[in-house]
Design an enzyme around this catalytic site. Structure first.
Site: not given
Length: 521
Positions: A80, A180, A212
């Site tokens: 990321e 995301k 994440c």
């Protein structure tokens, strides 16, 4: 009837071919990247300057991708924020963004780079996949135009901006795009209206994607495994390590074991921000991992992974996490418990006074049981058994249930729960269990100097986390980290963009003020 029979035969033949060509294992690669950061993230730069920086990072990723292909890897995951960094304003990130289409458009950017406007980053990533015949996951920024006249949540700049993963197959074709959902202090990006459940199929298994902070929530992470039955998760992250439960290698390997799925993790590398920790994790044990707080260097990892782990003889059985703990009468220890904090969470602790023993400590609905035997209790070294059940941290959004045996920083019991990264005490035996009310529990064992213990512990069907093969290396913590998702508190942002939420709040306050004035008149 003849046509129908022919179509059926073709379909059956295709399934047979797919089954025959399916690979039992595949070689995976993940790359931990030390990102070249921009000089300024608060002010907007030109599109040319943004592209110049991104190409510098892609130059490094290109070497990793080529090396992965040369080593026979079929897929590589990059981190990321690997292409441009982090901590932007909404305006400052904009020159780094491209319009990323839905993969249904059937597009190979390397062959048709101008089909969807100015897409030099997508074209280059596609060519890297195509020219090296390897699947590539990269994390970039997506922009989607909107019109405030027909969309009340459209941001003021007329674009939604998303933290985005893209996957290109070995021919350079865009096969997956994921926005995301669970953002972490990312004001430059918007929250999608709902979690996206993104999967793609290969000859070496079915893959799912998230990013994440997503891993700490039910959607999309758990849904991809439980309902979409993916074999492997691709997980780019910019993970800041937090002891004692949330170092990258510790929690990610535990998540793979708890969810019984392959997890390919690529972390960014930035020592000053405690960002390190990448790995390739199988359901039964880590395959390979990397943790480096000493250098500023990137690192590529390789491992052979089962394409369909549920068919493997090493695939772990399902666990009833409270089966053992609910049948045990509480051991001594609860009456000697004291309160202490790990981060902002108030735990109940009880000290491991003796070289061996059985202890219980409880909090709310959770009771944690520990049986242990040390090889020798080190002088001036304190371990405690801890229990926590409640909403975690500053945000108070996630409901945790945690049982942990953890080393204290000093003999002062107020230091129990503070970060510690070295230990000397070895355990000949340990068995940790808890009366969990959730099926989502992640088993963690972290050794001195932030190391994992592959093959040195196991989870029994009745929910006990136990050591294997005798004495351990010195232990920092042994934990059962539970997530009770149904007790989470929803974020107020929901599916609304960050900026739009701000404007809605301001508008609402103005309306309330106006109504109050009217009433007063």
């Amino acid at each position: 009837m003849i046509i129908s029979s022919f179509q059926t035969s073709v379909a059956v033949f295709a399934l047979i071919i797919l089954h025959v060509s399916a690979l039992d294992t595949f070689k995976a690669a993940v790359y931990e990247h030390a990102v070249i950061l921009p000089n300024h993230t608060e002010t907007r730069v030109s599109q040319d300057d943004a592209l110049l920086l991104m190409n510098k990072n892609i130059d490094i990723l290109e070497r990793a991708i080529k090396l992965a292909a040369e080593q026979g890897a079929q897929i590589i995951v990059t981190p990321e924020d690997a292409i441009y960094g982090w901590k932007f304003t909404r305006e400052a990130i904009f020159p780094y963004l491209e319009d990323i289409p839905d993969p249904l458009v059937n597009w190979i950017p390397c062959q048709d780079p101008h089909r969807f406007g100015h897409t030099p980053v997508q074209a280059r990533l596609s060519c890297l996949a195509k020219n090296n015949s390897i699947y590539v996951l990269a994390n970039i920024g997506d922009k989607k135009p909107c019109n405030s006249s027909c969309d009340s949540t459209c941001p003021p700049n007329g674009h939604y901006q998303y933290n985005t993963n893209v996957v290109y197959d070995a021919k350079g074709k865009l096969v997956a795009r994921y926005h995301k959902y669970n953002l972490y202090s990312e004001l430059q990006f918007d929250v999608p209206k709902k979690p996206e459940l993104v999967t793609f199929n290969t000859s070496f298994g079915k893959f799912g994607i998230f990013t994440c902070f997503d891993i700490l929530f039910h959607d999309p992470a758990v849904t991809l495994v439980k309902d979409f039955h993916v074999d492997t998760i691709l997980f780019p992250t910019a993970w800041m390590n937090v002891l004692p439960f949330l170092t990258a290698i510790e929690f990610h390997s535990a998540w793979a074991m708890g969810m019984r799925v392959n997890l390919l993790v690529a972390n960014t590398h930035n020592v000053s921000l405690k960002m390190t920790g990448s790995g390739i994790y199988a359901p039964h044990s880590p395959k390979v991992y990397h943790y480096d707080m000493e250098t500023e260097l990137g690192k590529i990892l390789f491992a052979e992974v089962d394409s369909y782990p549920q068919n493997s003889p090493t695939y772990p059985p399902a666990v009833d996490w409270s089966a053992y703990a609910t049948t045990v009468k509480p051991f001594p220890g609860q009456k000697n418990s004291f309160r202490g904090f790990i981060s902002r969470d108030e735990f109940n602790f009880t000290e491991l006074f003796e070289n061996a023993g059985n202890l219980t400590v409880c909090q709310k609905e959770l009771c944690c049981h520990l049986s242990y035997r040390m090889l020798g209790k080190e002088e001036n070294k304190v371990y405690v058994l801890g229990a926590f059940a409640g909403l975690h941290g500053r945000r108070r959004r996630e409901y945790w249930q945690v049982c942990t045996m953890v080393k204290c920083k000093s003999t002062n019991l107020t230091t129990c729960g503070q970060p510690v990264d070295t230990a000397l005490t070895r355990f000949e035996m340990f068995s940790l269990s808890g009366t969990f009310r959730t099926e989502y529990v992640f088993p963690e064992v972290l050794l001195t100097k932030i190391n994992l213990a592959p093959g040195k512990f196991e989870v029994l069907k009745d929910g006990r986390l136990v050591n294997k093969d005798g004495s351990s290396e010195p232990i920092l913590t042994v934990s059962l980290f539970g997530r009770w998702y149904t007790k989470d508190v929803r974020s107020i942002s929901g599916g609304t963009s960050n900026s739009a939420t701000t404007y809605l709040i301001i508008s609402t306050l103005l309306m309330i003020t106006a109504l109050q004035n009217i009433v007063m008149v």
